[in-house]
Motif scaffolding. Structure first.
Motif, short mmCIF file in Angstrom:
data_model
loop_
_atom_site.label_atom_id
_atom_site.label_comp_id
_atom_site.label_asym_id
_atom_site.label_seq_id
_atom_site.Cartn_x
_atom_site.Cartn_y
_atom_site.Cartn_z
N LYS A 1 -1.52 -1.48 -4.40
CA LYS A 1 -3.04 -0.48 -3.44
C LYS A 1 -1.71 0.72 -3.93
O LYS A 1 -1.48 1.51 -3.04
N ARG B 1 -6.66 -4.78 6.38
CA ARG B 1 -6.12 -6.19 5.70
C ARG B 1 -5.56 -6.76 7.22
O ARG B 1 -4.94 -8.06 6.44
N GLU C 1 -4.15 7.15 4.93
CA GLU C 1 -5.20 5.73 3.77
C GLU C 1 -4.69 4.70 4.11
O GLU C 1 -5.07 3.54 3.92
N VAL D 1 1.58 -1.52 0.19
CA VAL D 1 -0.38 0.19 -0.07
C VAL D 1 0.96 1.53 0.34
O VAL D 1 1.97 1.57 0.86
N ILE E 1 -5.56 0.89 4.95
CA ILE E 1 -5.68 -0.24 4.62
C ILE E 1 -4.82 -1.34 5.69
O ILE E 1 -4.85 -2.76 5.46
#
Ligand code: AMP
Length: 193
Positions: free
Chosen positions: A85, A100, A92, A66, A96
């Protein structure tokens, strides 16, 4: 503990001068592979984070990276991971990575690593989650941080029960022993207490 399917690894984006750090992150990657645990990380190819992602991918594991758009170049976004991502902000990214993962491993790193570790620790302190958070203190890397936490408790700035929010262990072997027996103990931990 509940089944650990995805571990988030926070670690340096730099290449450390001590070989022990790179060896430890490779050992972490190997153990995750043998236990079929997926890696969640910051998405770059640089430093320790690049080493662990490459190891897990090369061993046939799964990797979620990410990374914010603006760091794509600086941290050499790894387009070869299972899932990459691209996000707009650091927040953000952290959200994430948090959502996850079933647990967080903090390996040696710099400001970024500490920032990520402290934020996930404060979220646990606030009762937002009860996932394990483990600092792996290779060669005593986190001794100073452990001493600071104890000083904060002594000075009344941290509650003694907050010791149960995290563990500081000396090795990858000890990390997995901790994770295997982890049961969240959140007694006395409430933002309103
Ligand atoms: P460092 O420990 O400074 O080498 O950085 C390790 C990783 O933490 C790098 O991928 C940084 O981009 C990341 N990082 C630094 N600051 C933040 C932040 N505020 N939120 C999320 N990740 C960060």
């Amino acid at each position: 503990m509940r089944k650990l399917k995805h571990l988030c690894v926070f670690c340096g984006a730099s290449t450390p001068s001590h070989a022990a750090h790179a060896q430890a992150i490779l050992e972490l990657g190997n153990t995750m592979l043998s236990r079929r645990i997926g890696l969640v990380y910051g998405g770059g190819r640089v430093g320790l984070m690049g080493i662990v992602a490459e190891r897990v991918m090369a061993g046939g594991g799964t990797v979620l990276g990410v990374i914010p758009h603006q760091l794509q170049r600086r941290e050499l976004a790894n387009l070869d991971v299972t899932e990459l991502k691209l996000v707009d902000t650091m927040h953000e990214r952290k959200t994430i990575m948090y959502e996850r993962s079933d647990g967080f491993v903090v390996m040696p790193g710099g400001f970024g690593t500490l920032d990520e570790a402290m934020e996930i620790l404060t979220w646990k302190q606030l009762g937002i989650h009860d996932k394990p958070i483990v600092f792996v203190s290779i060669g005593g890397y986190f001794d100073g941080l452990a001493a600071l936490f104890e000083r904060s408790i002594q000075d009344g700035l941290l509650k003694p029960e907050y010791r149960q929010l995290f563990a500081i262990v000396p090795s990858i072997g000890a990390l997995f022993e901790y994770l295997d027996s982890y049961e969240p103990k959140m007694e006395g931990i409430s933002p309103w207490a």
